[in-house]
Design a protein around this motif. Sequence first.
Motif, short mmCIF file in Angstrom:
data_model
loop_
_atom_site.label_atom_id
_atom_site.label_comp_id
_atom_site.label_asym_id
_atom_site.label_seq_id
_atom_site.Cartn_x
_atom_site.Cartn_y
_atom_site.Cartn_z
N LEU A 1 0.82 -1.21 0.00
CA LEU A 1 0.00 0.00 0.00
C LEU A 1 0.86 1.26 0.00
N LYS A 2 1.95 1.22 0.73
CA LYS A 2 2.85 2.38 0.76
C LYS A 2 3.44 2.63 -0.63
N MET A 3 3.88 1.57 -1.29
CA MET A 3 4.44 1.69 -2.63
C MET A 3 3.39 2.22 -3.61
N LEU A 4 2.17 1.68 -3.54
CA LEU A 4 1.11 2.13 -4.43
C LEU A 4 0.76 3.59 -4.17
N ASP A 5 0.73 3.97 -2.92
CA ASP A 5 0.41 5.35 -2.56
C ASP A 5 1.48 6.31 -3.08
N GLN A 6 2.73 5.92 -3.00
CA GLN A 6 3.82 6.76 -3.49
C GLN A 6 3.72 6.93 -5.02
N LYS A 7 3.42 5.84 -5.71
CA LYS A 7 3.28 5.93 -7.16
C LYS A 7 2.09 6.81 -7.54
N ARG A 8 1.01 6.67 -6.80
CA ARG A 8 -0.17 7.48 -7.08
C ARG A 8 0.12 8.96 -6.82
N ASP A 9 0.83 9.26 -5.73
CA ASP A 9 1.20 10.65 -5.44
C ASP A 9 2.08 11.24 -6.54
N ALA A 10 2.99 10.43 -7.07
CA ALA A 10 3.85 10.90 -8.16
C ALA A 10 3.02 11.22 -9.40
N ILE A 11 2.04 10.40 -9.68
CA ILE A 11 1.16 10.66 -10.83
C ILE A 11 0.36 11.94 -10.59
N GLN A 12 -0.11 12.12 -9.39
CA GLN A 12 -0.86 13.34 -9.07
C GLN A 12 0.00 14.58 -9.30
N GLN A 13 1.27 14.51 -8.90
CA GLN A 13 2.18 15.63 -9.12
C GLN A 13 2.41 15.85 -10.61
N ASN A 14 2.59 14.77 -11.35
CA ASN A 14 2.76 14.88 -12.80
C ASN A 14 1.52 15.47 -13.45
N LEU A 15 0.36 15.14 -12.92
CA LEU A 15 -0.88 15.69 -13.46
C LEU A 15 -0.94 17.20 -13.22
#
Length: 95
Positions: free
Chosen positions: A44-58
């Motif tokens: 979950l931590k890894m998935l959350d970090q990836k999702r946060d990175a996508i949000q920043q890229n967005l």
Amino acid sequence: MDTKQAREQKIRAQLDQLDARFAELKAKAAEATAETQTQYDQQLKMLDQKRDAIQQNLQDFKSASDDAWQDIMGGLDTAVSELKSAFDSAAARFK
């Protein structure tokens, strides 16, 4: 060709779907044994970090110039695809 706004909406819709899957995994983690819960937490931590990175890229995508947004879009598409694969892998591991 897609417009910038349409592409942004598509990415946001995909993130919304992944957020729902994230909530499902969190619920399963809460019901898991201590050992399994540790594994869930790591995933979950890894998935959350990836999702946060996508949000920043967005956010970068939203502020990109008309010339640059298409370049950013390719990276966003790849990141979302990788995140979907990571969710699929995590969900399969913890059935």
